[in-house]
Design a protein around this motif. Structure first.
Motif, mmCIF file in Angstrom:
data_model
loop_
_atom_site.group_PDB
_atom_site.id
_atom_site.type_symbol
_atom_site.label_atom_id
_atom_site.label_comp_id
_atom_site.label_asym_id
_atom_site.label_seq_id
_atom_site.Cartn_x
_atom_site.Cartn_y
_atom_site.Cartn_z
ATOM 1 N N VAL A 140 34.611 -6.209 -1.332
ATOM 2 C CA VAL A 140 33.843 -7.407 -0.978
ATOM 3 C C VAL A 140 34.658 -8.294 -0.048
ATOM 4 C CG1 VAL A 140 32.901 -9.542 -1.911
ATOM 5 C CG2 VAL A 140 32.453 -7.389 -3.059
ATOM 6 N N ALA A 179 38.310 -0.433 -16.881
ATOM 7 C CA ALA A 179 38.601 -1.832 -16.570
ATOM 8 C C ALA A 179 39.288 -1.953 -15.222
ATOM 9 C CB ALA A 179 39.478 -2.443 -17.665
ATOM 10 N N GLY A 225 37.218 -1.332 -12.041
ATOM 11 C CA GLY A 225 36.325 -2.426 -11.655
ATOM 12 C C GLY A 225 36.932 -3.370 -10.640
ATOM 13 N N ILE A 226 38.269 -3.440 -10.614
ATOM 14 C CA ILE A 226 38.927 -4.409 -9.731
ATOM 15 C C ILE A 226 38.750 -4.049 -8.252
ATOM 16 C CG2 ILE A 226 41.150 -5.526 -9.206
ATOM 17 C CD1 ILE A 226 41.987 -5.014 -12.043
ATOM 18 N N GLU A 261 28.708 1.532 -11.888
ATOM 19 C CA GLU A 261 29.762 1.348 -12.881
ATOM 20 C C GLU A 261 29.182 1.436 -14.283
ATOM 21 O OE1 GLU A 261 31.848 -2.296 -12.456
ATOM 22 O OE2 GLU A 261 33.734 -1.429 -13.124
ATOM 23 N N ALA A 281 29.094 -3.562 -2.848
ATOM 24 C CA ALA A 281 29.183 -4.272 -4.122
ATOM 25 C C ALA A 281 28.001 -3.922 -5.006
ATOM 26 C CB ALA A 281 29.242 -5.770 -3.876
ATOM 27 N N SER A 282 26.771 -3.943 -4.442
ATOM 28 C CA SER A 282 25.621 -3.675 -5.308
ATOM 29 C C SER A 282 25.662 -2.229 -5.803
ATOM 30 C CB SER A 282 24.306 -3.980 -4.598
ATOM 31 O OG SER A 282 24.320 -3.448 -3.313
ATOM 32 N N SER A 291 29.713 -4.673 2.885
ATOM 33 C CA SER A 291 30.214 -5.232 1.626
ATOM 34 C C SER A 291 29.097 -5.426 0.625
ATOM 35 C CB SER A 291 30.838 -6.585 1.868
ATOM 36 O OG SER A 291 32.107 -6.447 2.290
ATOM 37 N N ILE A 292 27.977 -5.987 1.118
ATOM 38 C CA ILE A 292 26.858 -6.237 0.207
ATOM 39 C C ILE A 292 26.373 -4.918 -0.380
ATOM 40 C CG2 ILE A 292 24.474 -7.037 0.095
ATOM 41 C CD1 ILE A 292 25.213 -9.064 2.272
ATOM 42 N N ILE A 304 36.277 -3.294 -6.570
ATOM 43 C CA ILE A 304 35.101 -3.892 -5.934
ATOM 44 C C ILE A 304 35.492 -5.191 -5.227
ATOM 45 C CG2 ILE A 304 32.757 -4.710 -6.310
ATOM 46 C CD1 ILE A 304 32.686 -3.125 -8.853
ATOM 47 N N ILE A 305 36.394 -5.973 -5.864
ATOM 48 C CA ILE A 305 36.803 -7.254 -5.274
ATOM 49 C C ILE A 305 37.383 -7.020 -3.880
ATOM 50 C CG2 ILE A 305 38.339 -9.222 -5.521
ATOM 51 C CD1 ILE A 305 38.145 -8.935 -8.491
ATOM 52 N N ILE A 344 28.545 -1.925 -8.531
ATOM 53 C CA ILE A 344 28.176 -2.581 -9.792
ATOM 54 C C ILE A 344 27.133 -1.730 -10.521
ATOM 55 C CG2 ILE A 344 27.046 -4.590 -10.784
ATOM 56 C CD1 ILE A 344 28.301 -6.222 -8.480
#
Lengths: 369, 170
Positions: A153, A143, A146-147, A179, A172-173, A168-169, A149-150, A176
């Motif tokens: 971005v 959990a 996962g933070i 993960e 992020a992809s 960033s793009i 990534i924010i 995600i």
């Protein structure tokens, strides 16, 4: 109450020193290991001169980490003109803080009784060498990770730079996608040990199997799971061969192109701290945590255990970290589409098949008992 | 413990208010993330670790990240967004104060420290094992049905993508 606070504070202090110290050491390992692999000498210029006598301490280039720190701190702190200032400054911390938080869940030793060493202040208390002994440790680590990534971005978006946005793009992809595989790669071990609690997992790995030939470690129980985890975790950490988000030859430095000085250092440092965290989780899940195979030293030397447990744990963590750096200097970079295809069409199905096989196997074992 | 509980409740409300006031979608999304993290801490302090993890793992780790991703891809640079706060800020503050005043007036007499303590269970109320057993005994059918639903959605998304690809090549 005060005794609890003291112990927790000592654990936090120890964990911070070990985590940040190991991360700093890894920057040096990365330099030296890459040099060894390329038949170079590597970091060897930086020295500390002892006053009065003319001796220069080079110490294998260990002082380069210090020089790095000084250099980063004295650099210009640059903010692009049209950048979103607040988010630009916030982003490195959102990447760095969760990495530190994850370490709270890692058990680096067994149960200790401080009363035996420090006297009646700790009367009748037993502590597990873990900052936050929670029963859902494995899930909480996923959990929190996962933070990050924010932050990645945000960094790219707030910089107002096309290279940053592209980075960033990509990041992020990629994060995600991997993960999912990361979460699924840990499930078979959760099923095998029958618990989400990290300390229970370590206890379950004590002893040996196959008539005492092999230690009952996760890596021997399910080698495929270990490989899937390490692959997904490397991708999650955006290191070569998965370093598409910061590919220097394509998009400068990706999402942190516009960052300089200590702010850039935070991104780099978060990456090295994450190597340590990945290794910690690997050691807990697959390498028996703080225990040695074949020898229960906590039984023979109960007083020494308080020192031996963390030492063994961090030696294991260091070895796994070095392996990750070895991989980084051995493999070429994936192309963007190859990376996503590898994640979704190979790693994810493989993780699913692995879960199915492990579940079937566990079911058969339970049935025959 | 109760003070910590109240602190994070207040932080959750405060970040929710910020979410309503700021105008830029990215900052809005971040304020929502902050609200959810604070809520997760409140759940955790109340002993409901399962809920706390669900909140972070699902809402922050999945839902909000997709929202932020979309905002990033759209890269909105509208001139109306130069103004950081809403035009109706003054009216909003007045209404907020009114609501706060009324709720305080209503609650001040009924809610005492004892009642607050009574609604704040501290310690491990619900372990993961208990939660999973209850959950899978009662809701196994719902769980399985939702997974079928997700599969259908995934297939639909892939079909739409392939359909678009087909029209482009024509």
């Amino acid at each position: 109450m005060i005794a609890d606070l003291v112990v927790t504070f000592v654990f936090i202090l120890f964990a911070m020193v070990m985590l940040l110290g190991l991360a700093t050491l890894l920057t040096w390992v990365e330099r030296k290991l890459s040099a060894m692999m390329a038949d170079r000498i590597g970091a060897n210029r930086c020295y500390v001169k002892i006053p009065l006598i003319n001796v220069k301490l080079i110490a294998l280039g260990l002082f380069h980490a210090m020089a790095d720190g000084l250099k980063m701190m004295s650099k210009e702190r640059f903010i692009p003109k049209d950048a979103d200032k607040f988010l630009f400054l916030l982003a490195p911390w959102i990447v760095f803080a969760p990495v530190l938080l994850m370490f709270a869940l890692i058990p680096f030793g067994g149960i200790i009784y401080p009363e035996k060493i420090f006297g009646s202040f700790f009367a009748g208390k037993a502590y597990l060498m873990q900052i936050a002994p929670l029963d859902g440790g494995a899930l909480i680590i996923l959990a929190i990770s996962g933070i990050c990534i924010i932050g990645v971005v945000l960094a790219g978006w707030a910089s107002n730079n096309k290279y940053s946005l592209l980075g960033s793009i990509r990041a992020a992809s990629q994060m995600i996608s991997y993960e999912v595989a990361l979460g699924l790669s840990l499930l078979p071990m959760v099923l095998t040990y029958g618990s989400l609690d990290l300390h229970t997992m370590i206890v379950a790995q004590q002893g040996s199997m196959l008539g005492g030939v092999l230690p009952a470690w996760g890596i021997f129980l399910s080698p495929l799971t270990a490989i899937i985890y390490l692959t997904a975790a490397t991708a999650e950490n955006k290191r070569i061969p998965f370093d598409i988000p910061e590919a220097e030859s394509e998009i400068i430095a990706g999402f942190f192109t516009e960052y300089s000085g200590m702010r850039m250092a935070l991104f780099m440092f978060a990456e090295f701290a994450e190597i340590v965290i990945i290794s910690c989780v690997f050691v807990v899940f697959f390498l028996g945590g703080y225990n040695l195979p074949y020898w229960d030293f906590a039984g023979s030397f109960p007083r020494l255990a308080i020192v031996l447990w963390p030492t063994i744990f961090f030696i294991k963590v260091f070895i796994v970290s070095c392996f990750q750096i070895l991989v980084r200097w051995s493999l070429p970079r994936f192309r963007y589409d190859q990376l996503l295809t590898f994640g979704w069409k190979f790693l994810l199905p493989l993780a699913m098949v692995n879960i199915t096989v492990v579940t079937l196997f566990l079911w058969l074992v339970q049935k025959h008992q | 413990m109760l003070k910590l509980h109240l602190l994070f409740c207040c932080l959750a409300v405060a970040s929710a208010v910020v979410m309503l006031l700021v105008r830029h979608p990215m900052k809005m999304a971040l304020a929502l993330v902050a609200t959810m993290l604070n809520l997760a801490i409140v759940y955790g302090l109340s002993g409901a670790h399962v809920l706390a993890i669900g909140q972070v793992l699902i809402y922050v780790g999945a839902v909000m990240i997709f929202m932020i991703y979309v905002v990033m891809l759209l890269d909105i640079k509208d001139s109306s967004l130069v103004r950081p706060l809403s035009r109706y800020l003054f009216a909003a503050v007045v209404v907020l104060l009114l609501i706060a005043g009324i709720s305080y007036h209503q609650l001040a007499n009924t809610v005492t420290t004892q009642t607050l303590q009574a609604i704040t269970p501290v310690g491990d109320m619900l372990s993961f094992r208990q939660f999973s057993e209850h959950f899978l005994e009662e809701y196994w059918l719902h769980f399985e049905l939702s997974s079928v639903l997700l599969l259908v959605t995934t297939v639909a998304a892939i079909t739409v993508l392939n359909f678009k690809k087909g029209t482009e090549s024509l």
